[in-house]
Design an enzyme around this catalytic site. Structure first.
Site, short mmCIF file in Angstrom:
data_model
loop_
_atom_site.label_atom_id
_atom_site.label_comp_id
_atom_site.label_asym_id
_atom_site.label_seq_id
_atom_site.Cartn_x
_atom_site.Cartn_y
_atom_site.Cartn_z
CB CYS B 165 -0.94 0.01 1.19
SG CYS B 165 -2.21 -1.24 1.03
CG HIS B 166 0.52 3.81 2.04
ND1 HIS B 166 -0.47 3.17 2.75
CD2 HIS B 166 -0.12 4.63 1.19
CE1 HIS B 166 -1.64 3.62 2.35
NE2 HIS B 166 -1.46 4.50 1.41
#
Lengths: 421, 201
Positions: B165-166
């Site tokens: 995701c990040h």
């Protein structure tokens, strides 16, 4: 309202009702005879368009609710059943699904219009604040609505956004458990989101009523940003602006119809047609387009702030991002006090006009950054754009009146209109 | 509406002249305060069950433990099980992974914790089982499930887990090394019930 002047209606039934409850007189005063500046351009259609979208969303939503099942086992399939088996279900759902995007498009134009023409300034500060409240409610409603189909993006969007609250020091995790009603996004979460998704639009309707009521106290702003000085500056709302709003609505509906019938999934994420799976995260979680600028701001904060010379983290990058993101929206509440220029309209503010367009470009840039994976160049661009977003509100707007030489204002709306402005 | 405003004020004045003014107004203040306090208490008492109703229900709490058979998990393999609706990563670590995790200086860690402390519960019958790493497979940033359970997954730069995701990266002890996540992957409460079974929760 009881003291208001009553209109003599010819129809005896209407007259009988109006004598006891002067609804018709009120409607006549507020929507037919209501004196409105005569120089509106088409940007003044977007308030009416927002109301149209709110009603559209409520009506289609009520019909979808007759078939939707808020349970993790059935939600996804019940939406697919609406799409395939329910009579006209595909149409109602595509209207509702794309309606959310349309609602945000018209509301964002409405907000930028207010910023360009200084509609938030005295005496319309409260009107503006009510508008920001509506925006916040819309964001909450749209977010919870997106969770209901229980696709992969529904589930992971809900997980990421509810986890934002875990950044709150000390009580963060307890709040998240409370929001979930469990230890992860699950059936209790889906059920409560459905309940709130049904409730909030009616709250929005109530606040919109106050928004319009406040508008009818101060009267509308106009492209010149100067006050109405005589009856010569106005025209009655009906038929002039009812007609203009209907024309604008027609154009808007053509655009809306093209999306619904030819590009119904263009604005959505294909991953949301995969049923939710708590064990697998999609490779790239993105919110719907209308949240992208705020998502970019959330991700722009990438360092921890320590208490100097220690390892104690004062503000983690997670908390920092959350503060910035909520700050970006909450800052709008203070706009009437951040911009102190006595001149409303950007038409007469040459410097503000330039900064306004830079701000629009910044917002669009943030939207693009929000749609990219968080690595490489988009991260840097996102950080610069985020910094500029706050600089615009906190430094440029307050300082501008000190340096800006505004252009001379016309004496009245009617004078300017007759000169062809 | 029945009285014109002047008569109302007359009445108030006449009333005040009769009684002890100070005493009367303080009595009224007391009544206002008492009524306000009662209304406040009433609001809290009414709101409490409503707010509390949103916390996990009894059946949700009752399903809060999971038992797992580890006998099929060979060295270098991982297993993902569900506990409280969340994935739990169980890894039978190789000696190389353990050594790598234990060689990391504490100063390099964002959330300093020794590998020994992270596998402190992995023991049965007085014997340490440091190869068994048991963690909640939820990124401490925003709750995504990191990749790294399958051999073909990306493992990040630290031979552990990588959150898509990040971009948070965890090492072979599940400690945060790079990226936005603030904390190491959480260690759930667990214990070995025999040499090859654990109870999580």
């Amino acid at each position: 309202m009881a003291q208001g002047e009553r209109v003599n209606f010819k129809n005896p039934v209407i007259c009988w009702i109006d004598e006891r409850l002067p609804l018709f007189s009120m409607m006549h005063k507020e929507y037919a005879a209501f004196p409105t500046p005569k120089n509106f351009n088409y940007l003044w259609n977007f308030g009416a368009l927002s109301l149209f979208m709110l009603v559209t969303m409520i009506v289609t939503g009520v019909f979808l609710a007759m078939y939707y099942t808020p349970s993790t086992d059935h939600a996804f399939n019940s939406v697919e059943r609406i799409m395939r088996d329910v009579n006209w279900g595909w149409l109602i759902r595509y209207i509702h699904m794309n309606g959310a995007s349309m609602f945000f498009i018209v509301v964002y134009v409405h907000i930028f219009r207010g910023m360009y023409y200084g509609s938030y300034k005295y005496p319309r500060e409260l009107l503006w604040i009510l508008g920001v409240i509506i925006l916040l409610l819309m964001m909450a409603t749209a977010f919870m609505g997106y969770v209901l189909p229980w696709g992969q993006m529904s589930f992971w969007g809900a997980t990421v956004i509810t986890n934002l609250f875990s950044a709150i020091p000390l009580v963060g995790n307890k709040i998240v458990t409370w929001l979930w009603g469990g230890f992860s996004v699950d059936n209790p979460t889906l059920n409560r989101f459905y309940a709130l998704h049904y409730l909030l639009p009616f709250v929005i309707f109530g606040v919109s009523f106050l928004h319009v009521a406040a508008l009818h106290i101060s009267g509308s702003n106009n492209p010149l940003g100067i006050d109405v000085k005589s009856p010569k500056d106005t025209v009655p709302f009906h038929p002039y602006y009812t007609a203009k709003d209907c024309f604008g609505l027609t154009i808007f509906l053509i655009f809306f119809a093209v999306i619904i019938f030819f590009l119904p999934n263009y604005l959505g994420d294909p991953d949301n047609y995969i049923p939710a799976n708590p064990m697998v995260t999609p490779t790239h979680i993105v919110p719907e387009w209308y949240f992208l600028p705020f998502y970019a701001i959330l991700r722009s904060f990438t360092i921890d702030i320590h208490i100097p010379f220690t390892h104690v983290v004062l503000i983690s990058s997670k908390l920092g991002g959350v503060i910035l993101m909520f700050g970006a929206v909450l800052l709008m509440f203070f706009l009437p006090w951040l911009d102190r220029s006595p001149v409303r309209s950007a038409v007469f503010r040459p410097l503000y006009r330039k900064f306004f367009w830079i701000f629009v470009a910044t917002s669009i840039t943030l939207g693009w950054v929000g749609s990219r994976p968080p690595e490489g160049l988009p991260v840097i661009i996102g950080q610069i754009a985020t910094a500029y977003y706050f600089v615009h509100f906190l430094i440029i707007l307050p300082m501008l009146p000190k340096y800006e030489k505004t252009l001379p204002l016309p004496n009245s709306i009617s004078e300017a209109v007759l000169k062809g402005r | 509406m029945a009285h014109p405003p002047s008569s109302t004020s007359d009445q108030t004045c006449g009333h005040c002249q009769q009684g002890d003014e100070e005493n009367d107004s303080s009595r009224r203040d007391f009544l206002t305060l008492a009524a306000g306090a009662m209304a406040g208490v009433g609001t809290i008492v009414t709101a409490y069950p409503l707010i509390q109703s949103m916390n996990p229900a009894a059946d949700v709490l009752a399903m809060a433990t999971t038992e797992v058979d580890l006998s099929a998990v060979k060295e270098g393999q991982s297993l993902t099980v569900v506990w409280r609706g969340k994935p739990v990563f169980i890894r039978n670590r190789t000696q190389a992974e353990i050594d790598e995790a234990r060689a990391v200086p504490m100063n390099d860690l964002k959330d300093p914790q020794t590998d020994q402390a992270r596998v402190a519960n992995s023991k049965f019958g007085g014997k340490d089982l440091p190869e068994w790493l048991v963690m909640v497979g939820v990124c401490t940033h925003l709750g995504c499930v990191p990749l790294g359970q399958k051999p073909t997954d990306p493992h990040g730069e630290f031979d552990g887990w990588f959150c898509p995701c990040h971009g948070s990266q965890y090492d072979s002890s599940g400690r945060i090394r790079k990226g936005p996540a603030p904390k190491n992957l959480e260690i759930p409460p667990y214990q070995f019930t025999d040499a090859t079974h654990i109870k999580i929760g």
